[in-house]
Write an enzyme that holds these catalytic residues in place. Structure first.
Site, PDB file in Angstrom:
ATOM      1  N   ASP A 151      -1.571  26.208  -9.975  1.00 57.99           N
ATOM      2  CA  ASP A 151      -0.345  25.552  -9.500  1.00 57.99           C
ATOM      3  C   ASP A 151       0.084  24.363 -10.363  1.00 57.99           C
ATOM      4  O   ASP A 151       1.091  23.719 -10.066  1.00 57.99           O
ATOM      5  CB  ASP A 151      -0.444  25.177  -8.006  1.00 57.99           C
ATOM      6  CG  ASP A 151      -1.472  24.112  -7.731  1.00 57.99           C
ATOM      7  OD1 ASP A 151      -2.300  23.852  -8.611  1.00 57.99           O
ATOM      8  OD2 ASP A 151      -1.446  23.537  -6.635  1.00 57.99           O
ATOM      9  N   HIS A 209       4.631  16.149  -5.049  1.00 60.18           N
ATOM     10  CA  HIS A 209       3.158  16.182  -5.010  1.00 60.18           C
ATOM     11  C   HIS A 209       2.506  15.364  -6.126  1.00 60.18           C
ATOM     12  O   HIS A 209       1.331  15.008  -6.019  1.00 60.18           O
ATOM     13  CB  HIS A 209       2.632  17.612  -5.108  1.00 60.18           C
ATOM     14  CG  HIS A 209       3.020  18.490  -3.957  1.00 60.18           C
ATOM     15  ND1 HIS A 209       2.709  18.173  -2.654  1.00 60.18           N
ATOM     16  CD2 HIS A 209       3.698  19.679  -3.913  1.00 60.18           C
ATOM     17  CE1 HIS A 209       3.177  19.128  -1.851  1.00 60.18           C
ATOM     18  NE2 HIS A 209       3.783  20.036  -2.584  1.00 60.18           N
ATOM     19  N   GLY A 267       0.538  21.251  -7.136  1.00 63.13           N
ATOM     20  CA  GLY A 267       1.655  21.926  -6.459  1.00 63.13           C
ATOM     21  C   GLY A 267       2.893  22.058  -7.326  1.00 63.13           C
ATOM     22  O   GLY A 267       4.006  21.814  -6.850  1.00 63.13           O
ATOM     23  N   HIS A 282       6.126  21.550   2.573  1.00 67.43           N
ATOM     24  CA  HIS A 282       4.819  20.947   2.275  1.00 67.43           C
ATOM     25  C   HIS A 282       4.862  19.428   2.434  1.00 67.43           C
ATOM     26  O   HIS A 282       5.894  18.804   2.175  1.00 67.43           O
ATOM     27  CB  HIS A 282       4.396  21.296   0.843  1.00 67.43           C
ATOM     28  CG  HIS A 282       4.300  22.773   0.604  1.00 67.43           C
ATOM     29  ND1 HIS A 282       5.276  23.484  -0.050  1.00 67.43           N
ATOM     30  CD2 HIS A 282       3.361  23.670   0.979  1.00 67.43           C
ATOM     31  CE1 HIS A 282       4.927  24.769  -0.085  1.00 67.43           C
ATOM     32  NE2 HIS A 282       3.770  24.911   0.529  1.00 67.43           N
ATOM     33  N   ASP A 311      11.498  25.894   0.877  1.00 67.12           N
ATOM     34  CA  ASP A 311      10.372  26.778   1.181  1.00 67.12           C
ATOM     35  C   ASP A 311      10.082  26.872   2.682  1.00 67.12           C
ATOM     36  O   ASP A 311       9.167  27.590   3.089  1.00 67.12           O
ATOM     37  CB  ASP A 311       9.113  26.394   0.394  1.00 67.12           C
ATOM     38  CG  ASP A 311       8.941  24.896   0.217  1.00 67.12           C
ATOM     39  OD1 ASP A 311       9.647  24.132   0.895  1.00 67.12           O
ATOM     40  OD2 ASP A 311       8.086  24.491  -0.592  1.00 67.12           O
ATOM     41  N   TYR A 318      10.362  29.320  -3.033  1.00 67.96           N
ATOM     42  CA  TYR A 318       9.739  30.299  -3.927  1.00 67.96           C
ATOM     43  C   TYR A 318      10.317  31.694  -3.763  1.00 67.96           C
ATOM     44  O   TYR A 318       9.904  32.619  -4.443  1.00 67.96           O
ATOM     45  CB  TYR A 318       8.205  30.226  -3.752  1.00 67.96           C
ATOM     46  CG  TYR A 318       7.776  28.802  -4.012  1.00 67.96           C
ATOM     47  CD1 TYR A 318       7.709  28.315  -5.321  1.00 67.96           C
ATOM     48  CD2 TYR A 318       7.573  27.891  -2.973  1.00 67.96           C
ATOM     49  CE1 TYR A 318       7.414  26.987  -5.591  1.00 67.96           C
ATOM     50  CE2 TYR A 318       7.274  26.555  -3.225  1.00 67.96           C
ATOM     51  CZ  TYR A 318       7.201  26.118  -4.532  1.00 67.96           C
ATOM     52  OH  TYR A 318       6.927  24.792  -4.791  1.00 67.96           O
TER      53      TYR A 318
HETATM   54 ZN   LIG Z   1       7.040  22.787  -0.908  1.00 71.39          ZN
END
Ligand SMILES: [Zn+2]
Length: 377
Positions: free
Chosen positions: A93, A134, A142, A171, A258, A297
């Protein structure tokens, strides 16, 4: 006509790419722009596209360490070493690739341009190629290498602005929260799928900031299967009073797509209608808004979601988008040819009941732990 909303995008952000097979696809922002242009919704009537710039090394060093930026540069040149691996580089990632310094530096520069426009008095600016929440000062993760949100928020805070960061990516914004965890002039509010079921495994209610920053990091970890109405309700119920109490000068909004149903890396059941609703709520707070992209994604759904987000951010929400699927408009999606908005998703009673029960407990928990720290009950 006076410009009301700016979108930051340019050819570099269109052409620089992550490696083949990486779930993060940098073409999403350009696809959203082309979709909007084909519908005559990208520019005009108070909407403008502005060029990004590549952030200078000195600007990146306001948050990231010199050692880390050197490692990024070495990785981009194909010179991987132990120090690179120690800083999270070279994983599935956060892979090595030739543009691993260049693309994030352009993405960060675009968010800095957005922050500068806000400081010059702009009311709404959108950088769909930003939102890398992130990345930490010395750690990639990420798909995030350089944290444009931290850099843009710091620029705003250094100019004396009180910043509220609202994150609706699926996230947890671990990199942003860690950067501001002890500060009380920057509030972070993140609604995300619980770390029990997705990356990065953090962002629980008790994780609420430390020292002077206690109560200024708000996490709302959602259960799997959250649907539109429940999501919109929780957002209004928790975020609106906090914005009222904190009274920020500017809102930074991370719009990762996402959370959409069908995203290959998460498990919520949202349509882009809930994103549009939340963005409208945020605009309704009456503060300048610096919006960014983020995760997402399913490439076509993400691009369409950001196109819809721009129509809301730029005040086009009154248009009849049921008409926008007609007249040969190329949607670049095989899923749905009916306009920018998703169809409503059917969810069943038993699923809703279980989500509703979990959300009721969650909102109680957030309110009991966070609200009293801000004079809310
Ligand atoms: Zn995310």
């Amino acid at each position: 006509m006076e410009t009301k909303a700016y979108l930051v995008h340019g050819k570099e952000l269109d052409s620089l790419q992550y490696p083949e097979g990486c779930p993060l696809n940098t073409s999403r922002a350009g696809k959203a722009c082309r979709m909007l242009a084909s519908m005559n919704l990208l520019i005009g009537d108070g909407k403008e596209v502005v060029e990004p710039r590549r952030a200078e090394r000195a600007e990146l060093e306001k948050f990231h360490t010199a050692r880390y930026l050197d490692a990024l540069q070495r990785g981009a040149e194909g010179k991987m070493d132990e120090e690179c691996f120690d800083m999270g580089l070279g994983t599935p990632d956060s892979p090595f690739f030739p543009d691993m310094y260049n693309y994030p530096a352009w993405g960060a520069g675009a968010s800095l341009v957005a922050a500068e426009l806000i400081l010059d008095g702009a009311q709404v600016v959108f950088n769909p190629s930003g939102g890398f929440h992130h990345a930490a000062a010395e750690l990639a993760g990420g798909f995030c290498y350089i944290n444009d949100i931290v850099l843009a928020s710091m620029l705003l805070a250094d100019a004396g602005r009180k910043v509220m960061f609202i994150d609706i990516d699926v996230h947890h914004c671990d990199g942003v929260q860690d950067a501001f965890n002890v500060r009380n002039d920057i509030m972070t509010f993140s609604m995300h799928e619980s770390g029990k079921t997705v990356f990065p495994g953090t962002g629980f209610v008790d994780d609420m900031g430390e020292g002077e920053g206690k109560g200024y990091s708000i996490n709302v970890p959602l259960p799997v299967g959250v649907y539109d109405e429940a999501y919109e309700h929780v957002f209004k119920d928790l975020c609106s009073p906090l914005v009222g109490a904190f009274d920020p000068d500017v809102i930074v909004l991370e719009i990762g797509m996402d959370g959409l149903a069908g995203d290959p890396l998460a498990h919520l059941n949202l349509t882009n209608n809930s994103y549009a609703d939340v963005i409208s709520t945020v605009l309704g707070f009456g503060k300048p808004v610096l919006a960014t992209g983020g995760g997402g994604y399913h490439v076509a759904n993400t691009a369409r979601g950001w196109a819809l987000a721009w129509t809301v951010l730029s005040g086009e929400s009154g248009f009849d988008d049921a008409l926008l699927g007609l007249g040969g408009v190329m949607m670049e999606s095989t899923d749905w040819q009916g306009g920018l908005r998703d169809r409503a998703l059917v969810s069943y009673g038993s699923q809703r009941d279980s989500v509703d029960r979990e959300l009721e407990q969650l909102t109680k928990d957030v309110k009991s732990k966070i609200f009293p720290l801000h004079g809310l009950c």
